[in-house]
Design a protein around this motif. Structure first.
Motif, PDB file in Angstrom:
ATOM      1  N   SER A 198       0.830  -1.209   0.000  1.00  0.00           N
ATOM      2  CA  SER A 198       0.000   0.000   0.000  1.00  0.00           C
ATOM      3  C   SER A 198       0.863   1.256   0.000  1.00  0.00           C
ATOM      4  O   SER A 198       0.532   2.249  -0.650  1.00  0.00           O
ATOM      5  N   THR A 199       1.985   1.212   0.704  1.00  0.00           N
ATOM      6  CA  THR A 199       2.901   2.350   0.719  1.00  0.00           C
ATOM      7  C   THR A 199       3.467   2.618  -0.670  1.00  0.00           C
ATOM      8  O   THR A 199       3.522   3.767  -1.120  1.00  0.00           O
ATOM      9  N   LYS A 200       3.882   1.577  -1.346  1.00  0.00           N
ATOM     10  CA  LYS A 200       4.445   1.738  -2.696  1.00  0.00           C
ATOM     11  C   LYS A 200       3.386   2.235  -3.674  1.00  0.00           C
ATOM     12  O   LYS A 200       3.664   3.082  -4.526  1.00  0.00           O
ATOM     13  N   ILE A 201       2.162   1.724  -3.538  1.00  0.00           N
ATOM     14  CA  ILE A 201       1.086   2.165  -4.428  1.00  0.00           C
ATOM     15  C   ILE A 201       0.773   3.642  -4.192  1.00  0.00           C
ATOM     16  O   ILE A 201       0.626   4.415  -5.138  1.00  0.00           O
ATOM     17  N   ARG A 202       0.710   4.054  -2.939  1.00  0.00           N
ATOM     18  CA  ARG A 202       0.456   5.471  -2.638  1.00  0.00           C
ATOM     19  C   ARG A 202       1.571   6.351  -3.192  1.00  0.00           C
ATOM     20  O   ARG A 202       1.321   7.436  -3.733  1.00  0.00           O
ATOM     21  N   ALA A 203       2.807   5.904  -3.051  1.00  0.00           N
ATOM     22  CA  ALA A 203       3.940   6.669  -3.581  1.00  0.00           C
ATOM     23  C   ALA A 203       3.830   6.800  -5.100  1.00  0.00           C
ATOM     24  O   ALA A 203       4.058   7.884  -5.658  1.00  0.00           O
ATOM     25  N   MET A 204       3.467   5.727  -5.777  1.00  0.00           N
ATOM     26  CA  MET A 204       3.325   5.774  -7.233  1.00  0.00           C
ATOM     27  C   MET A 204       2.151   6.660  -7.628  1.00  0.00           C
ATOM     28  O   MET A 204       2.224   7.371  -8.638  1.00  0.00           O
ATOM     29  N   GLN A 205       1.081   6.662  -6.831  1.00  0.00           N
ATOM     30  CA  GLN A 205      -0.051   7.543  -7.124  1.00  0.00           C
ATOM     31  C   GLN A 205       0.373   9.004  -7.043  1.00  0.00           C
ATOM     32  O   GLN A 205      -0.042   9.822  -7.862  1.00  0.00           O
ATOM     33  N   ARG A 206       1.211   9.344  -6.071  1.00  0.00           N
ATOM     34  CA  ARG A 206       1.721  10.717  -5.978  1.00  0.00           C
ATOM     35  C   ARG A 206       2.564  11.056  -7.201  1.00  0.00           C
ATOM     36  O   ARG A 206       2.485  12.166  -7.738  1.00  0.00           O
ATOM     37  N   LEU A 207       3.386  10.115  -7.636  1.00  0.00           N
ATOM     38  CA  LEU A 207       4.203  10.359  -8.828  1.00  0.00           C
ATOM     39  C   LEU A 207       3.327  10.532 -10.071  1.00  0.00           C
ATOM     40  O   LEU A 207       3.627  11.371 -10.932  1.00  0.00           O
ATOM     41  N   ILE A 208       2.254   9.762 -10.158  1.00  0.00           N
ATOM     42  CA  ILE A 208       1.327   9.897 -11.287  1.00  0.00           C
ATOM     43  C   ILE A 208       0.718  11.293 -11.279  1.00  0.00           C
ATOM     44  O   ILE A 208       0.627  11.954 -12.325  1.00  0.00           O
ATOM     45  N   GLN A 209       0.299  11.766 -10.105  1.00  0.00           N
ATOM     46  CA  GLN A 209      -0.283  13.104 -10.003  1.00  0.00           C
ATOM     47  C   GLN A 209       0.723  14.178 -10.401  1.00  0.00           C
ATOM     48  O   GLN A 209       0.378  15.125 -11.119  1.00  0.00           O
ATOM     49  N   MET A 210       1.964  14.039  -9.949  1.00  0.00           N
ATOM     50  CA  MET A 210       2.992  15.018 -10.322  1.00  0.00           C
ATOM     51  C   MET A 210       3.256  14.972 -11.818  1.00  0.00           C
ATOM     52  O   MET A 210       3.423  16.015 -12.457  1.00  0.00           O
TER      53      MET A 210
END
Length: 142
Positions: free
Chosen positions: A97-109
């Motif tokens: 879940s931590t890695k997925i959240r981090a990737m979601q932030r990168l997608i938003q950026m």
């Protein structure tokens, strides 16, 4: 893995083989790919390469490898093949879940950067037009 993904509020697109993964990627356009290295038909590294080839210019889909193979060389090969992260199995729900959240932030950026880039391109085209044309007469400048 599908159940983990559903718990995060996302829709999983489970597939069994590398060829199915490539086909699903081309039709479904997922926001994130969780990919095992060992697949029944082709390895995950080859799948990642094909997924990167299917992306249009400016697109980026994070790929997280999940594998029981956790040697440094395996991780290096996964990243070189187009992966963005590499997790060794068994993967805990918290780490995933931590890695997925981090990737979601990168997608938003990444998305924000694309929007700003398009706006900048538009502004630059307008600036080019204004600099080559006289504002009063509408005649081309030298």
């Amino acid at each position: 893995m599908s159940e983990y993904v559903r718990r995060f509020g996302a829709q999983a697109i489970p597939v069994q083989t590398g060829h199915e993964a490539v086909a699903a990627f081309g039709t479904q356009h997922p926001e994130l790919v969780l990919l095992d290295v060992v697949l029944p038909d082709i390895d995950g590294y080859a799948v990642a390469g094909r997924l990167r080839e299917l992306e249009n210019p400016g697109e980026w889909t994070p790929i997280i490898f999940l594998s029981a193979m956790g040697r440094d060389e395996d991780i290096e090969e996964g990243i070189a093949a187009g992966g963005d992260n590499y997790l060794s199995k068994p993967v805990s729900a918290i780490v995933l879940s931590t890695k997925i959240r981090a990737m979601q932030r990168l997608i938003q950026m990444h998305t924000s950067l694309l929007v700003l880039t398009r706006r900048l391109d538009t502004a630059n085209r307008e600036l080019q037009r204004l600099s080559s044309t006289d504002g009063l007469t509408g005649i081309a400048n030298r």
